[in-house]
Design a protein around this motif. Structure first.
Motif, PDB file in Angstrom:
ATOM      1  N   UNK A  62       0.853  -1.198   0.000  1.00 23.42           N
ATOM      2  CA  UNK A  62       0.000   0.000   0.000  1.00 23.42           C
ATOM      3  C   UNK A  62       0.887   1.247   0.000  1.00 23.42           C
ATOM      4  N   UNK A  63       0.500   2.246  -0.814  1.00 20.08           N
ATOM      5  CA  UNK A  63       1.397   3.375  -1.062  1.00 20.08           C
ATOM      6  C   UNK A  63       1.289   4.512  -0.049  1.00 20.08           C
ATOM      7  N   UNK A  64       0.112   4.687   0.553  1.00 19.12           N
ATOM      8  CA  UNK A  64      -0.023   5.835   1.459  1.00 19.12           C
ATOM      9  C   UNK A  64      -1.046   5.560   2.551  1.00 19.12           C
ATOM     10  N   UNK A  65      -0.818   6.223   3.673  1.00 17.68           N
ATOM     11  CA  UNK A  65      -1.752   6.186   4.798  1.00 17.68           C
ATOM     12  C   UNK A  65      -2.433   7.540   4.891  1.00 17.68           C
ATOM     13  N   UNK A  66      -3.700   7.524   5.217  1.00 18.76           N
ATOM     14  CA  UNK A  66      -4.415   8.783   5.425  1.00 18.76           C
ATOM     15  C   UNK A  66      -5.148   8.750   6.746  1.00 18.76           C
ATOM     16  N   UNK A  67      -5.312   9.928   7.317  1.00 19.15           N
ATOM     17  CA  UNK A  67      -6.001  10.045   8.596  1.00 19.15           C
ATOM     18  C   UNK A  67      -6.623  11.434   8.684  1.00 19.15           C
ATOM     19  N   UNK A  68      -7.724  11.549   9.400  1.00 18.03           N
ATOM     20  CA  UNK A  68      -8.286  12.871   9.709  1.00 18.03           C
ATOM     21  C   UNK A  68      -8.168  13.101  11.213  1.00 18.03           C
ATOM     22  N   UNK A  69      -7.923  14.351  11.542  1.00 24.49           N
ATOM     23  CA  UNK A  69      -7.936  14.731  12.957  1.00 24.49           C
ATOM     24  C   UNK A  69      -8.842  15.942  13.111  1.00 24.49           C
ATOM     25  N   UNK A  70      -9.513  16.008  14.249  1.00 25.63           N
ATOM     26  CA  UNK A  70     -10.315  17.193  14.523  1.00 25.63           C
ATOM     27  C   UNK A  70      -9.402  18.419  14.518  1.00 25.63           C
ATOM     28  N   UNK A  71      -9.856  19.476  13.852  1.00 27.95           N
ATOM     29  CA  UNK A  71      -9.024  20.680  13.772  1.00 27.95           C
ATOM     30  C   UNK A  71      -8.773  21.264  15.158  1.00 27.95           C
ATOM     31  N   UNK A  72      -9.648  20.934  16.128  1.00 21.95           N
ATOM     32  CA  UNK A  72      -9.454  21.439  17.491  1.00 21.95           C
ATOM     33  C   UNK A  72      -8.569  20.502  18.329  1.00 21.95           C
ATOM     34  N   UNK A  73      -7.974  19.489  17.691  1.00 20.74           N
ATOM     35  CA  UNK A  73      -7.154  18.514  18.426  1.00 20.74           C
ATOM     36  C   UNK A  73      -5.681  18.693  18.066  1.00 20.74           C
ATOM     37  N   UNK A  74      -5.089  19.769  18.616  1.00 22.65           N
ATOM     38  CA  UNK A  74      -3.692  20.086  18.296  1.00 22.65           C
ATOM     39  C   UNK A  74      -2.755  18.960  18.701  1.00 22.65           C
ATOM     40  N   UNK A  75      -3.074  18.251  19.792  1.00 25.32           N
ATOM     41  CA  UNK A  75      -2.219  17.144  20.238  1.00 25.32           C
ATOM     42  C   UNK A  75      -2.125  16.060  19.172  1.00 25.32           C
ATOM     43  N   UNK A  76      -3.302  15.681  18.635  1.00 24.03           N
ATOM     44  CA  UNK A  76      -3.309  14.607  17.638  1.00 24.03           C
ATOM     45  C   UNK A  76      -2.566  15.052  16.388  1.00 24.03           C
ATOM     46  N   UNK A  77      -2.768  16.298  15.968  1.00 22.13           N
ATOM     47  CA  UNK A  77      -2.095  16.787  14.762  1.00 22.13           C
ATOM     48  C   UNK A  77      -0.577  16.768  14.977  1.00 22.13           C
ATOM     49  N   UNK A  78      -0.128  17.190  16.151  1.00 19.92           N
ATOM     50  CA  UNK A  78       1.311  17.159  16.460  1.00 19.92           C
ATOM     51  C   UNK A  78       1.823  15.726  16.486  1.00 19.92           C
ATOM     52  N   UNK A  79       1.022  14.823  17.063  1.00 18.46           N
ATOM     53  CA  UNK A  79       1.415  13.410  17.104  1.00 18.46           C
ATOM     54  C   UNK A  79       1.575  12.859  15.692  1.00 18.46           C
ATOM     55  N   UNK A  80       0.574  13.103  14.818  1.00 20.39           N
ATOM     56  CA  UNK A  80       0.653  12.549  13.460  1.00 20.39           C
ATOM     57  C   UNK A  80       1.834  13.144  12.685  1.00 20.39           C
ATOM     58  N   UNK A  81       2.086  14.425  12.870  1.00 22.27           N
ATOM     59  CA  UNK A  81       3.263  15.025  12.214  1.00 22.27           C
ATOM     60  C   UNK A  81       4.524  14.297  12.656  1.00 22.27           C
ATOM     61  N   UNK A  82       4.603  14.009  13.959  1.00 17.02           N
ATOM     62  CA  UNK A  82       5.795  13.315  14.477  1.00 17.02           C
ATOM     63  C   UNK A  82       5.922  11.911  13.893  1.00 17.02           C
ATOM     64  N   UNK A  83       4.819  11.341  13.418  1.00 18.32           N
ATOM     65  CA  UNK A  83       4.868   9.995  12.813  1.00 18.32           C
ATOM     66  C   UNK A  83       5.075  10.080  11.303  1.00 18.32           C
ATOM     67  N   UNK A  84       5.328  11.275  10.772  1.00 20.31           N
ATOM     68  CA  UNK A  84       5.643  11.407   9.354  1.00 20.31           C
ATOM     69  C   UNK A  84       4.468  11.766   8.469  1.00 20.31           C
ATOM     70  N   UNK A  85       3.315  12.089   9.064  1.00 22.48           N
ATOM     71  CA  UNK A  85       2.163  12.527   8.267  1.00 22.48           C
ATOM     72  C   UNK A  85       2.291  14.022   7.972  1.00 22.48           C
ATOM     73  N   UNK A  86       1.742  14.408   6.799  1.00 24.28           N
ATOM     74  CA  UNK A  86       1.719  15.828   6.423  1.00 24.28           C
ATOM     75  C   UNK A  86       0.299  16.232   6.062  1.00 24.28           C
ATOM     76  N   UNK A  87      -0.083  17.445   6.450  1.00 22.63           N
ATOM     77  CA  UNK A  87      -1.423  17.934   6.128  1.00 22.63           C
ATOM     78  C   UNK A  87      -1.536  18.182   4.630  1.00 22.63           C
ATOM     79  N   UNK A  88      -2.675  17.762   4.036  1.00 23.04           N
ATOM     80  CA  UNK A  88      -2.872  18.055   2.611  1.00 23.04           C
ATOM     81  C   UNK A  88      -4.234  18.673   2.331  1.00 23.04           C
ATOM     82  N   UNK A  89      -5.136  18.688   3.281  1.00 18.89           N
ATOM     83  CA  UNK A  89      -6.452  19.289   3.024  1.00 18.89           C
ATOM     84  C   UNK A  89      -7.161  19.525   4.354  1.00 18.89           C
ATOM     85  N   UNK A  90      -8.200  20.332   4.265  1.00 24.60           N
ATOM     86  CA  UNK A  90      -9.047  20.573   5.426  1.00 24.60           C
ATOM     87  C   UNK A  90     -10.492  20.383   4.968  1.00 24.60           C
ATOM     88  N   UNK A  91     -11.275  19.602   5.694  1.00 24.92           N
ATOM     89  CA  UNK A  91     -12.675  19.373   5.332  1.00 24.92           C
ATOM     90  C   UNK A  91     -13.554  20.131   6.317  1.00 24.92           C
TER      91      UNK A  91
END
Ligand SMILES: CC(C)(COP(=O)(O)OP(=O)(O)OC[C@H]1O[C@@H](n2cnc3c(N)ncnc32)[C@H](O)[C@@H]1OP(=O)(O)O)[C@@H](O)C(=O)NCCC(=O)NCCS
Length: 157
Positions: free
Chosen positions: A104-133
């Motif tokens: 599988x080529x890519x992993x995707x995940x959504x985080x609540x925009x109000x969940x700065x902890x989760x966004x920081x965690x995912x960045x630390x795991x190598x995820x990058x933001x590409x869109x906002x819904x």
């Protein structure tokens, strides 16, 4: 306490996973991941529900849905008293390894925009933001969408 092991969830884990989703992820929203939905995910052949457990109750869980080219991390949570010990990272890597093995080529995940902890965690795991819904969660809370490229078939990364 022995260190936590990561394993596939069993049917009897469904109520505890649903309770963690309500308490730590879906708070302030409707409770969409109740036990029957978690049970369906545990039984679904294209989904892995991984749990972390030492001697007692579950310490965390992650749910990943696998498609042909991408995998979607639907839910991830660690009990508050077990956070910052690497468990979230281990759960993601466990689920990610399956995706890598499957090509599988890519992993995707959504985080609540109000969940700065989760966004920081995912960045630390190598995820990058590409869109906002806008209004992704119950029409009220935006989602930040993040992606992690694993490799491109035939090319690598
Ligand atoms: C997000 C969550 C799963 C992280 O689990 P965790 O077990 O605490 O994470 P780890 O200990 O594996 O963290 C690994 C790395 O991620 C980063 N990280 C983790 N939490 C972080 C935070 N709050 N802020 C910044 N970076 C963070 C750090 O780099 C950390 O490494 P370090 O501890 O060596 O600095 C956990 O905080 C949680 O359950 N939150 C509530 C539910 C949730 O928001 N889920 C995600 C959306 S579905």
């Amino acid at each position: 306490m022995r260190s936590a092991a990561i394993r596939l969830a069993m049917v009897q884990d469904a109520p505890a996973i649903a309770a963690m989703s309500q308490a730590f992820i879906e708070h302030g929203l409707g409770w969409s991941w109740q036990a029957p939905r978690v049970l369906a995910a545990i039984r679904d052949r294209a989904t892995n529900v991984a749990v972390a457990q030492a001697d007692g109750p579950l310490l965390g869980f992650g749910i990943m849905q696998y498609a042909d080219d991408s995998a979607h991390l639907a839910l991830l949570a660690v009990q508050p008293q077990a956070r910052h010990q690497g468990l979230g990272k281990r759960l993601v890597l466990w689920l990610e390894d399956v995706a890598r093995t499957a090509g599988i080529e890519r992993l995707r995940v959504e985080a609540r925009a109000d969940n700065a902890n989760a966004i920081a965690f995912y960045r630390a795991q190598g995820f990058q933001e590409f869109a906002r819904s806008v209004g992704y969660y119950s029409g009220r809370i935006d989602a930040v969408r993040l992606e992690k490229r694993l490799f491109v078939k035939g090319i690598g990364l």
